[in-house]
Motif scaffolding. Structure first.
Motif, PDB file in Angstrom:
ATOM      1  N   MET A 139     -38.255  15.168 -14.670  1.00 59.74           N
ATOM      2  CA  MET A 139     -39.168  14.618 -15.667  1.00 59.74           C
ATOM      3  C   MET A 139     -40.147  15.696 -16.120  1.00 59.74           C
ATOM      4  O   MET A 139     -40.602  16.514 -15.325  1.00 59.74           O
ATOM      5  CB  MET A 139     -39.944  13.431 -15.087  1.00 59.74           C
ATOM      6  N   PHE A 167     -43.437  16.679 -19.308  1.00 58.37           N
ATOM      7  CA  PHE A 167     -44.489  16.127 -20.154  1.00 58.37           C
ATOM      8  C   PHE A 167     -44.616  16.982 -21.404  1.00 58.37           C
ATOM      9  O   PHE A 167     -44.548  18.207 -21.343  1.00 58.37           O
ATOM     10  CB  PHE A 167     -45.831  16.110 -19.419  1.00 58.37           C
ATOM     11  N   GLU A 218     -43.561  11.502 -21.895  1.00 53.82           N
ATOM     12  CA  GLU A 218     -42.631  12.005 -20.890  1.00 53.82           C
ATOM     13  C   GLU A 218     -41.338  12.446 -21.563  1.00 53.82           C
ATOM     14  O   GLU A 218     -40.878  11.835 -22.523  1.00 53.82           O
ATOM     15  CB  GLU A 218     -42.345  10.934 -19.842  1.00 53.82           C
ATOM     16  N   THR A 219     -40.778  13.528 -21.042  1.00 52.90           N
ATOM     17  CA  THR A 219     -39.516  14.049 -21.557  1.00 52.90           C
ATOM     18  C   THR A 219     -38.555  14.250 -20.389  1.00 52.90           C
ATOM     19  O   THR A 219     -38.951  14.198 -19.217  1.00 52.90           O
ATOM     20  CB  THR A 219     -39.727  15.393 -22.281  1.00 52.90           C
ATOM     21  N   ASP A 242     -38.890  20.073 -19.229  1.00 54.05           N
ATOM     22  CA  ASP A 242     -39.752  20.969 -19.984  1.00 54.05           C
ATOM     23  C   ASP A 242     -39.198  22.377 -19.935  1.00 54.05           C
ATOM     24  O   ASP A 242     -38.568  22.787 -18.954  1.00 54.05           O
ATOM     25  CB  ASP A 242     -41.173  20.979 -19.406  1.00 54.05           C
ATOM     26  N   GLU A 280     -44.941  20.286 -12.226  1.00 52.55           N
ATOM     27  CA  GLU A 280     -45.049  18.864 -12.554  1.00 52.55           C
ATOM     28  C   GLU A 280     -46.368  18.281 -12.058  1.00 52.55           C
ATOM     29  O   GLU A 280     -47.002  17.480 -12.754  1.00 52.55           O
ATOM     30  CB  GLU A 280     -43.874  18.094 -11.947  1.00 52.55           C
ATOM     31  N   SER A 308     -49.147  16.858 -14.524  1.00 50.60           N
ATOM     32  CA  SER A 308     -49.511  15.463 -14.315  1.00 50.60           C
ATOM     33  C   SER A 308     -51.026  15.307 -14.255  1.00 50.60           C
ATOM     34  O   SER A 308     -51.591  14.350 -14.804  1.00 50.60           O
ATOM     35  CB  SER A 308     -48.869  14.941 -13.028  1.00 50.60           C
ATOM     36  N   ALA A 347     -52.261  15.581 -17.732  1.00 54.92           N
ATOM     37  CA  ALA A 347     -51.917  14.368 -18.473  1.00 54.92           C
ATOM     38  C   ALA A 347     -52.894  13.241 -18.163  1.00 54.92           C
ATOM     39  O   ALA A 347     -53.356  12.531 -19.068  1.00 54.92           O
ATOM     40  CB  ALA A 347     -50.486  13.944 -18.144  1.00 54.92           C
TER      41      ALA A 347
END
Length: 228
Positions: free
Chosen positions: A1, A3, A17-18, A21, A34, A38, A41
Motif C-alpha cells: 500500500m 499514499f 491510498e494507492t 509508491d 510507509e 502514514s 498523512a
C-alpha cells in the motif's frame, strides 16, 4: 500500500491510498517509508498546515514521489522565507513575503501528475501558503516565545537558516596565524537533514541585489550586536 497527495476543487490537500509508491528507498526499508508517510498523512488529515510543516521539517531518507515532493517544496519555500525575516517580539511573527507572481506561475507549470492537478493554480498555491503562515503564527503566539525559540524546538535545523555562522578554519599560508574564522550563512536545509552553508559574500550580493532589506537586517544584526 502507498499514499499519494491529491488536491480537491475546494483547494485542500488530501491523501489517497494507492497500490504502490514510486520511491527510491536507498537504505530505508519499505516499511519505514510507509510508517513515515502514514504519519504525514494523519497530520495532513488533522491539520493541513501542520502536515506540511512536518513534511518540510522532518528528515526524509528516501526520494519522495512527485506529488509529495511538489508540496514539500512549497512548504520548504515558506520556511526559507520565514527564516529570513527580522527578529520580532515574543509571540509575534514578522510579515513573510509571499511568492512573486512569476514564482507562482513557475510552480503551476511544474505541477506533477496527481489527482486534482487541474485545480492547482496561482490562487490555490497562495491559499496554501497563507494557511501555513496562519498556522505558524498561531503556534508561536500560543507558546509565547520568539520565532527563533519555536523553530529551535520544532525545527532545529531550520533554526539556523538565515543566520551568519563562523567556522574555525586552518590557515596553512600564515605560520603566525595558523587559524582563521570563515564567515558563512545558512541559506536553507537540504533533504530535511543538512543545513546548506554559503559564503557570506554571496548573501550580501543576493539580498542587496534583490533589495531584501529585512533579510539583510536579520543576517547582520547579530553580528553587529556581538561586535559591540
Amino acid at each position: 500500500m502507498g499514499f499519494q497527495l491529491a488536491f480537491t476543487p475546494s483547494g485542500r490537500l488530501t491523501v489517497v491510498e494507492t497500490a504502490a509508491d514510486d520511491f527510491a528507498l536507498g537504505a530505508t526499508t519499505a516499511e519505514a517509508v510507509e510508517r513515515q508517510l502514514s504519519r504525514f498523512a494523519h497530520a495532513l488529515a488533522a491539520d493541513q498546515a501542520e502536515g506540511l510543516f512536518r513534511l518540510a521539517t522532518e528528515k526524509i531518507e528516501f526520494a519522495l514521489s512527485p506529488s509529495w515532493a511538489f508540496w514539500r517544496e512549497l512548504a520548504v519555500r515558506y520556511l526559507a522565507a520565514l527564516c529570513h525575516t527580522p527578529e520580532a517580539a515574543p509571540g509575534a511573527v514578522p510579515d513573510v513575503p509571499p511568492p512573486s507572481d512569476a514564482e507562482l506561475t513557475s510552480l503551476v507549470l511544474n505541477v506533477p501528475p496527481m489527482p486534482g492537478a487541474e485545480y492547482v493554480n496561482e490562487s490555490a498555491l497562495s491559499g496554501i501558503w497563507e494557511d501555513l503562515d496562519r498556522w505558524v503564527r498561531k503556534q508561536v503566539a500560543a507558546e509565547g516565545g520568539t520565532l527563533a525559540s519555536f523553530l529551535e524546538r520544532h525545527a532545529p535545523l531550520w533554526h539556523q537558516v538565515g543566520r551568519v555562522c563562523f567556522h574555525l578554519a586552518e590557515n596553512r599560508h600564515d605560520a603566525d596565524h595558523p587559524f582563521a574564522f570563515l564567515a558563512t550563512y545558512a541559506s536553507g536545509v537540504r533533504g530535511g537533514s543538512r543545513v546548506v552553508y554559503r559564503p557570506l559574500s554571496e548573501a550580501l550580493r543576493e539580498f542587496a541585489g534583490a533589495k531584501n532589506k529585512s533579510a539583510l537586517v536579520r543576517l547582520l544584526t547579530p553580528v553587529h550586536r556581538e561586535s559591540q
